[in-house]
Structure formats: C-alpha cells, structure tokens
Design a protein around this motif. Structure first.
Motif, PDB file in Angstrom:
ATOM      1  N   VAL A   9      31.118  40.145  43.956  1.00 54.05           N
ATOM      2  CA  VAL A   9      30.860  41.513  43.489  1.00 54.05           C
ATOM      3  C   VAL A   9      32.000  42.002  42.600  1.00 54.05           C
ATOM      4  N   LEU A  10      33.238  41.750  43.020  1.00 59.13           N
ATOM      5  CA  LEU A  10      34.391  42.167  42.213  1.00 59.13           C
ATOM      6  C   LEU A  10      34.377  41.488  40.849  1.00 59.13           C
ATOM      7  N   GLU A  11      34.105  40.193  40.822  1.00 61.85           N
ATOM      8  CA  GLU A  11      34.105  39.457  39.555  1.00 61.85           C
ATOM      9  C   GLU A  11      33.001  39.935  38.621  1.00 61.85           C
ATOM     10  N   GLU A  12      31.855  40.280  39.178  1.00 63.31           N
ATOM     11  CA  GLU A  12      30.728  40.691  38.342  1.00 63.31           C
ATOM     12  C   GLU A  12      30.953  42.034  37.668  1.00 63.31           C
ATOM     13  N   THR A  13      31.912  42.821  38.154  1.00 60.03           N
ATOM     14  CA  THR A  13      32.207  44.094  37.487  1.00 60.03           C
ATOM     15  C   THR A  13      32.888  43.882  36.142  1.00 60.03           C
ATOM     16  N   GLY A  14      33.531  42.714  35.964  1.00 59.82           N
ATOM     17  CA  GLY A  14      34.287  42.466  34.747  1.00 59.82           C
ATOM     18  C   GLY A  14      35.679  43.073  34.768  1.00 59.82           C
ATOM     19  N   ASP A  15      36.012  43.797  35.823  1.00 60.72           N
ATOM     20  CA  ASP A  15      37.320  44.453  35.927  1.00 60.72           C
ATOM     21  C   ASP A  15      38.282  43.696  36.832  1.00 60.72           C
ATOM     22  N   TYR A  16      37.803  42.667  37.496  1.00 63.66           N
ATOM     23  CA  TYR A  16      38.640  41.934  38.432  1.00 63.66           C
ATOM     24  C   TYR A  16      38.458  40.431  38.228  1.00 63.66           C
TER      25      TYR A  16
END
Length: 296
Positions: free
Chosen positions: A11-18
């Motif tokens: 989920v974190l990776e899919e935001t593009g911010d993490y």
C-alpha cells in the motif's frame, strides 16, 4: 515478513510517496530441475586487516558454492562456508568499527585451508564484488584460487547503463528494494548471489549472464611505452593508468578496440607511425590476479 506487513508495504509503495526496503533472505532453490548444462560457481568475500596485499591478512572468509546454468540462471546453493582467522597482529580499530570483528572473536581461530581448497577445486568461476582485491588476498593464502577463472560483479556488469548510480553492493540492493547486514563475509555473499539472480533494470538480462559474458571475453593491456611526458594529461583523459613498476602508461581494452587505440597513440601521442607497442592478452584465468597487477 508476515502477510499483513507485506500488504502494508505494498500500500505504501503504491502511493508513489514511499519506497519500502525488505530484508534480504537467502536465495531459494529453483522449483524446476535444470534443463540446460550446469556449472559450479563460487561467490567469495573476505574481511581483512587492511588493503596492503603484502602485509594485511584475511580475518574472515565467506564462500557460497552454487549451481548455475549456461543461461545465467542460478539453480541452488550447494554449500556455505564462513570462518574466522586470528591474524598475526591485533585487528586495527578502524577494521573492527567497519566489520564488528574483534580480537576476542578471532582468538584461536584458523580458517581450514583444506576445506577451502576442496570447495574451490571444481569451480568454473569465482565471483567477488571487488575481484581485484579479493583475488589477490585469496590467492596468496590459498593457491587453488590462482588458477581459477575470476569475475568481478562490481566492474564487469554495466550497472550504470542499467540505471544504477552507485556500484557498492549495498546501493545496488537498495535499488532492488532490499537491505542486508553488510561487512560480514557470508552476509555479503548471500546478498551478491541474490543480486546476480535478478534481471537487470533496463535490459532485463539476468545479471549473472551479463557478468559471465563479460568475464569470458579476453582483453588486451596496451602499454604506451616511451610516450612523451607532455602527453600524460591526454593519456589520463583517455583513461590510461600509470604503472610505477614499469614506469609506463597503460590501458585495458576489448580486443576489437586495439587497432583504434594504436591509431590514437600514433596520431596524437607519439605523432609517428608505431611499428610495435608491448601488449598483454588477459583472460579470466589471470584477470585481477597479482600476476597481472601492474603495481605488483
């Protein structure tokens, strides 16, 4: 990592911010048996008391023995070896800070030379991430390494062309989304073997396949013997290096570039036709060895 934590990381990776780094796990064997000719390889890493080949000693040796195919696929780890060694003088404090290895930890320890020789005897290739260092540290102590083929995963894989900025093992792992406990020999071996099993970023080729292709290709060391002193900056700009032992500039080239380089030297350095310049043909059997070290 547990499934809930994996889900959170995704989920974190899919935001593009993490960007999430995962702890590196040892390479698992492939589920399918080999369908191609296979060979034996070694990944080697040393921890030492310093960088002086004549004075410093190996204090830890890590080896992973593995089976790989002609395609560059890594099928399985066959053996793992990691031993400490008490050097003839105390470990320098800066080495302890870097590796965590203390005098107390190595007290009374000795690397089993016979076991090392047995591991390396049937290896088609020995791989290190800085082979010019590890080979010279190894072959002085264990003669079996002197007549093996060696490859350098740091300098014989086009990491920068594949989109990586740093060549250190830790940097390359981070780019692939992993971290590991570095500066201990067997941990670095596991990290390197995993890295070599992965496809390269841009080309999609297996890293090991690319490394082996480069390592198999002979190179030529061309010596600019007698070059005028005023051309040293020109030679340096063309990536020539100075050999203090031979008092001469030299460059290592792929065989197909040798005539191009002779023309450059003739036209821009010597400014006259060149009838002959010394050159050495170097293969994986000698590359990175003390035998071909121009300063040795």
């Amino acid at each position: 990592m547990s499934t809930p934590l994996d889900s959170i990381a995704t989920v974190l990776e899919e935001t593009g911010d993490y960007r999430v780094l995962r702890r590196l796990a040892p390479l698992e064997p492939l589920a399918v048996p080999p369908d191609e000719p296979t060979f034996i390889g070694l990944v080697v890493d040393t921890e030492t008391t310093g960088t002086d080949f004549g004075r410093d000693e190996v204090i830890e040796l890590g080896i992973l023995k593995f089976e790989y195919g002609a395609s560059g696929r890594i099928y399985r780890i066959l053996d793992s070896f990691n031993q400490l060694h008490q050097p003839s003088r105390p470990i320098p404090p800066e080495i302890t800070r870097l590796t965590g290895i203390t005098d107390a930890e190595v007290a009374g320890r000795r690397i089993d030379d016979a076991a090392v020789a047995a591991l390396a005897r049937d290896a088609a290739v020995v791989i290190a991430h800085n082979a010019s260092f590890d080979r010279q540290m190894c072959e002085g102590r264990w003669p079996v390494f002197a007549d093996r083929n060696w490859a350098c995963s740091c300098h014989q894989v086009p990491w920068r062309d594949e989109g990586h900025e740093g060549l250190k093992l830790g940097y390359l792992l981070i780019d692939h989304g992993y971290f590991h406990h570095g500066h201990r020999a067997i941990d670095d071996c596991h990290a390197l073997l995993r890295l070599l099993s992965l496809p390269l970023r841009a080309s999609g080729r297996l890293a090991l396949a690319c490394l082996l292709e480069t390592a198999r290709r002979p190179t030529v060391r061309l010596w600019a013997q007698g070059s005028p002193i005023e051309t040293k900056d020109l030679l340096k700009a063309r990536r020539y290096r100075w050999s203090g032992r031979r008092r001469c500039w030299y460059v290592d080239l792929d065989e197909e570039r040798i005539e191009i380089e002779r023309s450059f030297l003739s036209e821009q350095v010597f400014r006259r036709p060149l009838l002959d310049l010394p050159s050495d043909r170097i293969t994986a059997r000698d590359r990175f060895s003390a035998r071909t070290n121009p300063e040795a």
